[in-house]
Write a protein that holds these residues in place. Structure first.
Motif, mmCIF file in Angstrom:
data_model
loop_
_atom_site.group_PDB
_atom_site.id
_atom_site.type_symbol
_atom_site.label_atom_id
_atom_site.label_comp_id
_atom_site.label_asym_id
_atom_site.label_seq_id
_atom_site.Cartn_x
_atom_site.Cartn_y
_atom_site.Cartn_z
ATOM 1 N N TYR A 339 0.864 -1.174 0.000
ATOM 2 C CA TYR A 339 0.000 0.000 0.000
ATOM 3 C C TYR A 339 0.901 1.224 0.000
ATOM 4 N N CYS A 340 0.818 2.034 -1.059
ATOM 5 C CA CYS A 340 1.625 3.255 -1.057
ATOM 6 C C CYS A 340 0.788 4.407 -1.578
ATOM 7 N N CYS A 341 0.761 5.483 -0.821
ATOM 8 C CA CYS A 341 0.141 6.750 -1.235
ATOM 9 C C CYS A 341 -1.264 6.514 -1.796
ATOM 10 N N SER A 342 -2.115 5.944 -0.951
ATOM 11 C CA SER A 342 -3.533 5.616 -1.229
ATOM 12 C C SER A 342 -3.727 4.700 -2.434
ATOM 13 N N ASP A 362 -5.677 2.770 -7.532
ATOM 14 C CA ASP A 362 -5.753 4.033 -6.800
ATOM 15 C C ASP A 362 -7.115 4.097 -6.120
ATOM 16 N N THR A 363 -7.116 3.994 -4.788
ATOM 17 C CA THR A 363 -8.403 3.864 -4.095
ATOM 18 C C THR A 363 -9.154 5.184 -4.048
ATOM 19 N N LYS A 364 -8.452 6.314 -4.280
ATOM 20 C CA LYS A 364 -9.177 7.597 -4.252
ATOM 21 C C LYS A 364 -9.950 7.788 -5.551
ATOM 22 N N SER A 365 -9.244 7.625 -6.686
ATOM 23 C CA SER A 365 -9.909 7.905 -7.968
ATOM 24 C C SER A 365 -10.503 6.631 -8.574
ATOM 25 N N ILE A 627 -7.539 3.433 10.895
ATOM 26 C CA ILE A 627 -6.855 2.273 10.303
ATOM 27 C C ILE A 627 -7.497 1.991 8.961
ATOM 28 N N LYS A 628 -6.667 1.912 7.926
ATOM 29 C CA LYS A 628 -7.193 1.508 6.615
ATOM 30 C C LYS A 628 -6.864 0.045 6.448
ATOM 31 N N SER A 629 -7.867 -0.718 6.040
ATOM 32 C CA SER A 629 -7.652 -2.153 5.897
ATOM 33 C C SER A 629 -8.258 -2.586 4.568
ATOM 34 N N VAL A 630 -7.639 -3.556 3.920
ATOM 35 C CA VAL A 630 -8.131 -3.979 2.600
ATOM 36 C C VAL A 630 -8.471 -5.464 2.647
ATOM 37 N N LEU A 631 -9.649 -5.801 2.135
ATOM 38 C CA LEU A 631 -10.086 -7.205 2.126
ATOM 39 C C LEU A 631 -9.524 -7.885 0.878
ATOM 40 N N LEU A 632 -8.252 -8.286 0.966
ATOM 41 C CA LEU A 632 -7.604 -8.869 -0.220
ATOM 42 C C LEU A 632 -8.293 -10.151 -0.666
ATOM 43 N N ASP A 633 -8.840 -10.914 0.302
ATOM 44 C CA ASP A 633 -9.515 -12.171 -0.085
ATOM 45 C C ASP A 633 -10.647 -11.883 -1.054
ATOM 46 N N GLU A 634 -11.391 -10.800 -0.763
ATOM 47 C CA GLU A 634 -12.518 -10.460 -1.634
ATOM 48 C C GLU A 634 -12.012 -9.950 -2.985
ATOM 49 N N ILE A 635 -10.965 -9.106 -2.941
ATOM 50 C CA ILE A 635 -10.430 -8.552 -4.196
ATOM 51 C C ILE A 635 -9.928 -9.669 -5.095
ATOM 52 N N MET A 636 -9.266 -10.663 -4.496
ATOM 53 C CA MET A 636 -8.665 -11.736 -5.304
ATOM 54 C C MET A 636 -9.721 -12.634 -5.955
ATOM 55 N N LYS A 637 -10.980 -12.536 -5.493
ATOM 56 C CA LYS A 637 -12.025 -13.330 -6.158
ATOM 57 C C LYS A 637 -12.260 -12.802 -7.569
ATOM 58 N N ASP A 638 -12.143 -11.473 -7.726
ATOM 59 C CA ASP A 638 -12.275 -10.874 -9.064
ATOM 60 C C ASP A 638 -11.233 -9.765 -9.164
ATOM 61 N N ASN A 643 -13.247 -3.452 -5.959
ATOM 62 C CA ASN A 643 -14.431 -2.691 -5.579
ATOM 63 C C ASN A 643 -14.103 -1.874 -4.333
ATOM 64 N N LYS A 644 -14.563 -0.626 -4.310
ATOM 65 C CA LYS A 644 -14.241 0.237 -3.157
ATOM 66 C C LYS A 644 -14.812 -0.303 -1.844
ATOM 67 N N ASP A 645 -15.825 -1.172 -1.935
ATOM 68 C CA ASP A 645 -16.396 -1.734 -0.694
ATOM 69 C C ASP A 645 -15.366 -2.579 0.040
ATOM 70 N N ASN A 646 -14.335 -3.027 -0.669
ATOM 71 C CA ASN A 646 -13.364 -3.918 -0.038
ATOM 72 C C ASN A 646 -12.246 -3.154 0.652
ATOM 73 N N LEU A 647 -12.391 -1.834 0.716
ATOM 74 C CA LEU A 647 -11.423 -1.021 1.457
ATOM 75 C C LEU A 647 -12.177 -0.463 2.653
#
Length: 1165
Positions: A339-342, A362-365, A627-638, A643-647
């Motif tokens: 994770y670097c610079c959002s 890029d999770t912002k844009s 705390i920012k956390s990312v649901l990598l398990d969900e992201i890796m499904k597709d 999807n922004k919901d996974n952040l």
């Protein structure tokens, strides 16, 4: 990776399980046991809370169906995922195929040989065929619809296992004695497999499992081992293909019962039992290995006898059959991510590509940048940058001279959109890589490497290249950890210190940037992950078993009441948490950290935990009490569509409490609470709340406390405003509630403020709307600015048509020209040229645009309009329009065109491009020069004895150029005399001028001689072949006038043939005499002619049958008679046809059959 047991399901009546299988696609779990017990279960996550996803969500049994049909113990269960079928078999040899109908499982087919027992069944990768092997050596291959494809009895062999190759072309049969045989898919024996992992093993052995990963989700790296064969004594070999000479060997040192690959072939689970240290009882374990034989983890499982292991389709859970229970374990994979610079950076494999696909999201844009990387090893991030560690490509020659041969690994420094900024080749294996804002450190098992990287802030590409070339000494160094090698384990790091953990449990502490060993610490376990807090006072260590402990590096200085403060901070040496798989220190507070324990996240302040949060995300970042956390398990499904919901963002308790206080109690009490628990984030929260209530005094104090200078300025500006509504509007704009602010401004009748707000935001569409809707006149300059800004908006997105409409209204000629050019709308560009005033600064650019697309005339008009005749001439020259160039040069009295033309022509001639030079002269209307060159070419070609037709064409072209020259001289005379004298005078003056100008009279006067010569030469041969012997001879006689153009040998040889063919042996004899007297022949050739003459004239008398006029042609009344260019005969009539171009004649009745002049090919119409 980390693994822990998460669930246990008991099978009723204590029935012992024999086998288990998990359907990868639909998630059904089938388990078989004693007394014909067969059960299908399905775990489903039932959650109403959207935040709970993945492993953190509670899972319940959504299906629990007992399937009746078997009587003996069920020994084999296998799924066909593609067709949703379950195939099972029991100890009596009964096979049942089950299918799903309306949510329940029913028998579809039954089969029993009544002879032997089924040992193994396997569906191929696409689910079309099943192979069933019986203990007595019988093999049956059937299709999915129940038809038998083939069967075979292998005599005297006990079968135990079967596996398909990924392409379904090969079958592997495992025997009861431990041999593996390779057959093709038709059942023909190919060879025995060499089992080299069993060297120096004695005693009986049997195969515990064969699993061939089918490559459905790609491979970890190209040419990756994927066929695992494991024996009950713990020996295992992993092969790339069925006859791999050097497989990967593993000795697991355990009794193995079952093996299985995960869904993407990156982990092999080996289940069995291990003798414990005191040798009394065996313990059940599952060991996890990479395809290259490295052990990742060991999971201990309670119970007596483990019988089976199966992976879930997503690879995040594993189920184990032990006694009469099914255990579930959760797996936290080591994803390649950072994770670097959002931006979240993560890598995954695709079946159709060998490389890793690395996504920079890029999770912002919500933009994605994809990059394909070969043999990726790891991703490390820090600040704004990330390091990709890869294996160097063996096949590509390494371009850079400084790269040492033998550098097998590359570290690539990228920014947050994946652009490579720098790279280093290193010789040590970067098992562990970590980075700070200034250094990258890579560690192998016995050495580590430091690289102080630099990033050019505002350099051009050229300068960046120079920076990377000048490699400063001391920017990269390699250190050995000590003279006796032992495995280093993970470098955690920051500005002041570097740490290296070792398998023996010692930790070395180094100072940076000079790398000096400061201290060694001894742990009682093997470190797996190290992390330093933000001021390097504490080190967090997660060991290989998932136990988190802390190590104080600096003795904490405490004030007089040392006992009190020490107690409040908690004793780090006593701190310990189990089952930890991820942790992060806060970036701005040395006592704050977050950690993941199973599916819960804990936040610790001074070693006190806050209440846990249910989640299974990986922690990206911890700062500002968030705390920012990312649901990598969900992201890796597709992974291609994150999807922004996974952040997920979690606020820690003090932030939640302050927010609640402000909302419920009020600003006074909240500010008191924040005073007691100060943090810049909390002060900012208070400042914002105070602003909302327009409590400017509190807001200013809070902004001062969180050092927000812009905030302080803003409060000062608010204080100077008089009206309350104005203040509210400004605050709304400050909090980005722009619609509300604009509405307030308009309500106050301050349209100017609303417009300036929108201009600041760059929302020009709204500016235009506001300008048009207002009453009264709006500012024209502003309106034009708005039109142009909207035009720019469309042009930036390359929507040129929309841009044109706005630029027209904004009267922006520069951008209009650019848009027309992009749209290739050259008519509009031409119209624009005509509307612009003379000497407009845009005209030269438009001229250049026309030149680039080859539109000479329009370019010239543009250049002339801005008074640049020189540029116009250059454009003509560039586009090879020399006639136009010469004309312009004459009209504008430019001297240099002649020299230019000559220069270009000599350049072409030097390059031996004579024809291009001719074309150049022709276009520039220098016909005489062109003709001279053309005659030269024709003469050269004639000398080379090329095809006569080609030579004739060249001579015709040369002659036509001369005709053009005559025409040019005549017209120039006419234009000088302007109708004062008669036609004859013109012609005479023209001829005189021509005479004066022309130096090469032969070229000008006898322009058509060459063309005539070759014309008659070809005509004679054509007539000869068509059988007009007489005419052929006459034409050949005519050729005698052209000995200067066609070699005499050819002329007289042709004449001899034609005359002998028309039996005019007198003419023939004279031709031979001429041939024998030619000096160009050598003795041998002359002798051959003499022999031939002797042979002819001994048979025939040298006399003509009818007299032939030997002179070229009979004298007419006015000298020579013209020759017909169709027949080659002299014309004696007074009426004949003459060509308008070449002035040659033909008989009227002969030319009637032609559409073009036979000599110069001008159209007769």
């Amino acid at each position: 990776m980390f693994i822990y047991l998460s669930k246990k399901i008991a099978i009723p009546n204590n029935i012992h399980l024999k086998c288990v299988s998990w359907n990868k696609d639909q998630g059904f779990i089938a388990c078989g046991g004693d007394d014909g017990h067969l059960r299908v279960l399905k775990l489903e996550t039932q959650t109403d809370d959207t935040k709970l996803k993945g492993l953190a969500a509670p899972s319940n049994l959504s299906m629990n169906q007992t399937l009746d049909g078997h009587s003996g113990a069920v020994q084999v269960v296998t799924w066909n995922e593609q067709y949703q079928k379950l195939t099972t078999s029991d100890q009596n040899g009964l096979i049942i195929v089950w299918m799903l109908y309306k949510g329940s499982w029913y028998e579809e087919m039954i089969n029993n040989r009544n002879k032997s027992v089924v040992r193994s069944m396997s569906w191929n990768a696409d689910g079309q065929k099943i192979c069933i092997v019986y203990e007595d050596g019988a093999v049956i291959v059937g299709s999915v619809d129940g038809n038998r494809i083939w069967g075979k009895e292998l005599k005297g062999i006990q079968l135990a296992h079967v596996a398909w190759s990924p392409d379904s072309k090969i079958l592997l049969f495992g025997m009861a004695n431990g041999e593996v045989h390779i057959y093709n898919n038709q059942g023909n024996f190919i060879m025995k497999m060499t089992i080299s992992c069993l060297s120096n093993v004695t005693g009986a052995i049997s195969i515990a499992g064969i699993h061939w990963y089918a490559g459905t989700e790609g491979y970890v790296e190209p040419d990756c081992p994927c066929l695992a064969i494991c024996f009950d004594n713990g020996r295992c070999q992993i092969m790339r293909f069925e006859n791999d000479e050097n497989p990967v060997y593993i000795d697991t040192l355990m009794n193995v019962v079952s093996i299985q690959w995960n869904q993407c072939g990156s982990m092999l689970a080996v289940a069995g039992s291990l003798k414990s240290a005191n040798m009394e009882k065996e313990i059940n374990v599952v060991q996890f290995y990479t395809p290259f034989g490295e052990q990742l983890r060991t999971l201990k499982v309670p119970g007596k006898q483990m019988t089976g292991v199966a992976w879930e389709g997503g690879g995040l859970r594993i189920c184990l059959a032990v006694d009469s229970y099914i255990y579930f374990a959760n797996i936290r994979p080591d994803y390649k991510w950072g994770y670097c610079c959002s931006t979240v950076v993560y890598a995954f494999t695709k079946p159709e590509r060998q490389e890793y696909c690395v996504v920079f999201w890029d999770t912002k844009s919500d933009e994605k940048f994809v990059k394909y990387v070969k043999s990726l090893m790891s991703i490390t991030t820090s600040g704004d940058f990330c390091i990709l560690a890869t294996k160097a490509d063996e096949n590509h020659p390494q371009e850079d001279a400084e790269i040492k041969s033998g550098s097998h690994y590359v570290l690539v420094l990228c920014n947050s959109i994946g652009t490579p900024l720098d790279s280093k080749y290193i010789d040590i294996d970067p098992l562990f890589v970590t980075m700070t804002k200034t250094h990258v450190i890579a560690a192998s098992k016995e050495a580590f490497y430091t690289w102080q990287y630099r990033v050019a802030k505002k350099l051009t590409a050229l300068e960046i290249n120079q920076v990377t070339r000048t490699r400063k000494e001391g920017r990269e160094r390699v250190y050995h950890i000590d003279s006796t090698p032992s495995g280093a384990n993970e470098g955690g790091l920051d500005f002041a210190k570097a740490f290296t953990g070792r398998e023996s449990g010692t930790i070395h502490r180094y100072s940076l940037p000079n790398v000096v060993l400061i201290q060694k610490y001894t742990l009682n376990n093997r470190a797996y992950y190290l992390s330093l807090n933000c001021n390097s006072s504490r080190l967090a260590i997660i060991d290989i078993a998932g136990v988190l402990s802390l190590l104080d590096l600096e003795v904490r200085t405490s004030s007089a009441d040392s006992s009190g403060s020490q107690a409040s901070a908690g004793d780090p040496s006593k701190f310990e948490r189990k089952d930890v798989w991820d942790m992060k220190w806060a970036n701005d507070n040395p006592d704050l950290f977050a950690m993941m324990e199973k599916t819960r996240m804990y936040v610790f302040r001074n070693l006190d935990p806050e209440e846990p949060i249910q989640t299974s995300g990986y922690i990206c970042n911890f700062e500002d009490l968030e705390i920012k956390s990312v649901l990598l398990d969900e992201i890796m499904k597709d992974p291609e569509r994150p999807n922004k919901d996974n952040l997920i963002k979690f606020e820690i308790r003090s932030l939640r409490d302050s927010r609640a206080l402000i909302e419920k109690v009020g600003i006074e009490d909240a500010s008191q609470f924040i005073e007691d628990n100060p943090h810049p984030r909390l002060w900012r929260l208070l400042a914002e709340a105070a602003l909302q209530k327009l409590d400017l005094k509190t807001a200013e104090q809070a902004f001062v406390r969180c050092k927000d200078y812009q905030g302080i300025e803003f409060v000062k500006r608010l204080g100077n405003l008089q009206s309350e509504a104005m203040k509210q509007a400004e605050v709304a704009a400050y909090f980005s509630r722009f619609e509300e602010a604009e509405r307030m401004y308009l309500d106050m009748d301050r349209r100017d403020l609303a417009i300036s707000l929108r201009i600041k935001l760059g929302d020009w569409f709204r500016v235009l709307q506001l300008l048009k809707t207002g009453s009264g006149d709006c500012d024209d300059a502003l309106l034009e600015q708005a039109y142009n800004a909207i035009g720019d908006y469309f042009a930036d997105r390359q929507k040129w048509i929309n841009a044109v409409q706005y630029y027209l209204q904004g009267r922006n000629h520069e951008r209009l020209a650019e848009c027309y050019y992009m749209l290739e709308d050259y008519d509009s560009l031409e119209r624009l040229t005509s509307t612009l005033p003379e000497n407009h600064k845009l005209l030269p650019d438009i001229g250049q645009m026309f030149v680039t697309v080859g539109m000479c005339e329009q370019a010239v008009n543009a250049y002339l309009k801005c008074n640049q005749p020189k540029a116009a001439v250059d454009a003509c020259v560039h586009l090879n329009q020399w006639n136009k160039a010469v004309e312009l040069a004459k009209n504008h009295n430019m001297k240099e065109i002649k020299s230019l033309l000559a220069k270009y022509a000599t350049h072409l001639l030097d390059k031996n491009k004579t024809l291009e030079a001719v074309e150049l002269y022709r276009k520039a209307h220098h016909f005489l020069d062109a003709a001279k060159l053309m005659f030269k070419i024709a003469d050269e070609e004639a000398k080379k004895r090329t095809r006569p037709l080609r030579v004739k064409k060249l001579y015709v072209l040369a002659a036509l150029l001369i005709e053009n020259y005559h025409e040019q001289v005549k017209t120039s005379q006419q234009s000088k005399a302007k109708g004062k004298k008669s036609e004859a005078t013109f012609a005479l003056a023209g001829l005189l001028e021509e005479d004066a100008a022309s130096t090469d009279n032969r070229v000008v006067d006898n322009a058509w001689r060459g063309a005539e010569a070759y014309h008659f030469f070809l005509l004679a041969q054509r007539q000869l072949y068509e059988g007009y012997m007489e005419n052929a001879m006459r034409t050949a006689l005519h050729l005698r006038d052209y000995e200067d153009i066609i070699p005499a040998v050819e002329i007289y040889s042709l004449l001899a043939i034609c005359s002998s063919a028309s039996r005019a042996f007198g003419t023939c004899s004279r031709a031979f005499i001429k041939l024998e007297s030619l000096e160009s022949l050598d003795a041998e050739q002359r002798q051959m002619y003499e022999d031939l003459a002797l042979e002819i004239f001994t048979k025939h008398n040298p006399k003509d049958n009818r007299p032939v006029e030997l002179d070229s042609s009979p004298e007419g009344t006015e000298g020579k008679l013209p020759t017909c260019i169709v027949t080659g005969l002299p014309i004696s009539e007074y009426q004949f046809w003459m060509c308008s171009v070449c002035k040659h004649c033909a008989q009227e009745q002969e030319i009637g059959r032609y559409n073009f002049c036979p000599l110069c090919h001008t159209s007769l119409s």
